[in-house]
Design an enzyme around this catalytic site. Structure first.
Site, PDB file in Angstrom:
ATOM      1  N   GLU A  35       0.833  -1.194   0.000  1.00 48.54           N
ATOM      2  CA  GLU A  35       0.000   0.000   0.000  1.00 48.54           C
ATOM      3  C   GLU A  35       0.870   1.247   0.000  1.00 48.54           C
ATOM      4  O   GLU A  35       2.007   1.229   0.479  1.00 48.54           O
ATOM      5  CB  GLU A  35      -0.908   0.020   1.238  1.00 48.54           C
ATOM      6  CG  GLU A  35      -1.880  -1.131   1.293  1.00 48.54           C
ATOM      7  CD  GLU A  35      -2.739  -1.095   2.546  1.00 48.54           C
ATOM      8  OE1 GLU A  35      -2.166  -1.126   3.647  1.00 48.54           O
ATOM      9  OE2 GLU A  35      -3.966  -1.032   2.415  1.00 48.54           O
ATOM     10  N   GLY A  36       0.307   2.335  -0.541  1.00 50.64           N
ATOM     11  CA  GLY A  36       1.007   3.609  -0.557  1.00 50.64           C
ATOM     12  C   GLY A  36       0.017   4.747  -0.446  1.00 50.64           C
ATOM     13  O   GLY A  36      -1.194   4.529  -0.297  1.00 50.64           O
ATOM     14  N   PHE A  38      -1.240   6.875  -2.607  1.00 51.97           N
ATOM     15  CA  PHE A  38      -2.272   6.977  -3.640  1.00 51.97           C
ATOM     16  C   PHE A  38      -2.425   5.677  -4.423  1.00 51.97           C
ATOM     17  O   PHE A  38      -3.111   5.645  -5.437  1.00 51.97           O
ATOM     18  CB  PHE A  38      -1.954   8.116  -4.616  1.00 51.97           C
ATOM     19  CG  PHE A  38      -1.971   9.462  -3.963  1.00 51.97           C
ATOM     20  CD1 PHE A  38      -3.162  10.162  -3.817  1.00 51.97           C
ATOM     21  CD2 PHE A  38      -0.803  10.026  -3.470  1.00 51.97           C
ATOM     22  CE1 PHE A  38      -3.190  11.400  -3.213  1.00 51.97           C
ATOM     23  CE2 PHE A  38      -0.814  11.257  -2.851  1.00 51.97           C
ATOM     24  CZ  PHE A  38      -2.011  11.955  -2.714  1.00 51.97           C
ATOM     25  N   ASP A 156      15.155   5.978 -10.373  1.00 49.95           N
ATOM     26  CA  ASP A 156      14.859   5.522  -9.011  1.00 49.95           C
ATOM     27  C   ASP A 156      15.233   4.050  -8.851  1.00 49.95           C
ATOM     28  O   ASP A 156      14.476   3.251  -8.285  1.00 49.95           O
ATOM     29  CB  ASP A 156      13.389   5.750  -8.667  1.00 49.95           C
ATOM     30  CG  ASP A 156      13.140   5.758  -7.155  1.00 49.95           C
ATOM     31  OD1 ASP A 156      14.098   6.055  -6.399  1.00 49.95           O
ATOM     32  OD2 ASP A 156      12.004   5.491  -6.733  1.00 49.95           O
TER      33      ASP A 156
END
Length: 307
Positions: A35-36, A38, A156
């Site tokens: 989960e994050g 958004f 990233d």
């Protein structure tokens, strides 16, 4: 990779248990696996081929900036589809809900990230052959991106964004941070915009010196990935970061120390040193890095093996 923290922007019931169509796929959504802020990633099962599992990424796009990142991720994954070291995108959908848009990405399911593997090994360091096997996989994915025209920088690269596929290969994921905008920033207003992008979409411990200080006016291009690869190789070897990500001066000066143990050969330690050169001009490109270790990499744009 997604941070494991409360997901604040989804419906209370989420998507668990629902059967949905995404493109030509019919899937049943199972449990949440990450989960994050958004986004939320679920395990999903194919309703036609019931033995097949997917990772379903659900993103709520509250603004145009987030929607643009999602579209970029989809575009890059489609471009790299079929590469053995890139997480496969099987289907996607963008739903317009009026005030917001929601994106669904059905991807290859990988049950482990490199950071999970590193954290679970205790003091059991990898031997040189294992180090090179992991590192070759990520470099092969980066090679495919850097040899496109124009080159795509991931921006990233980190242990969290390397996943172990069911085929035993390490696969690169999370392409929302990618860029083909390779330039030297001269104007203060341009610098301010780029600094905000860098702060939001790169990770401090893997961030190249030229991204920390735009006033150096060095070209920011795919060489930022080479620096990140050096940080990643260090992490794979020594189970810790070369830089803590907070000491800006340490990173700007390329100030780090290679531990005495475990004792790896010069091919590995020299490559770390070459990749962690403070000036991007002094770092090898991904083709030169492959030559240093005598690796043939798959070039996606040419469809041939290049050395």
């Amino acid at each position: 990779m997604w941070r494991f923290k409360p997901f604040m922007h989804k419906e209370p019931a989420g998507l668990e248990g629902r059967s949905i169509d995404v493109g030509t796929l019919k899937i049943q959504v199972k449990n949440v696996i990450a989960e994050g802020g958004f986004s939320c990633v679920y395990l999903a099962r194919d309703l036609v081929h019931t033995s097949k599992q997917y990772a379903l990424k659900h993103i709520i796009c509250n603004d145009e900036e987030l929607l643009e990142l999602v579209m970029k991720e989809i575009s890059v994954m489609k471009l790299l589809r079929g590469h053995p070291n890139v997480v496969t995108l099987y289907a996607h959908a963008i739903m317009d809900l009026g005030r917001t848009k929601e994106a669904l990405l059905v991807m290859e399911y990988c049950d482990k990230s490199l950071v999970t593997v590193l954290d679970s090994r205790g003091a059991g360091f990898f031997d040189e052959k294992q180090v090179l096997a992991i590192f070759r996989d990520v470099c092969t994915a980066v090679f495919a991106m850097h040899t496109l025209s124009p080159p795509i920088a991931h921006r990233d690269l980190k242990a969290e964004n390397l996943l172990l596929g069911p085929d035993g290969l390490w696969k690169l994921c999370d392409f929302g941070s990618t860029s083909t905008n390779h330039k030297r920033f001269e104007k203060p207003e341009e610098m301010g915009i780029e600094e905000d992008i860098i702060r939001k979409h790169t990770t401090p411990a893997y961030r190249a010196p030229e991204m920390w200080d735009l006033f150096r006016r060095e070209l920011i291009n795919e060489k930022v990935d080479i620096w990140a690869l050096g940080c990643l190789l260090f992490r794979i070897c020594y189970f810790k970061s070369a830089f803590d990500g907070e000491s800006k001066l340490q990173i700007l000066n390329g100030n780090y120390r290679i531990p005495e143990l475990p004792n790896y050969g010069s091919s590995i330690t020299d490559l770390i040193r070459d990749m962690l050169q403070a000036s991007p001009d002094d770092r090898p490109d991904i083709t030169q890095a492959s030559a240093l270790l005598d690796w043939p990499f798959i070039s996606m744009n040419l469809g041939v093996v290049s050395c």
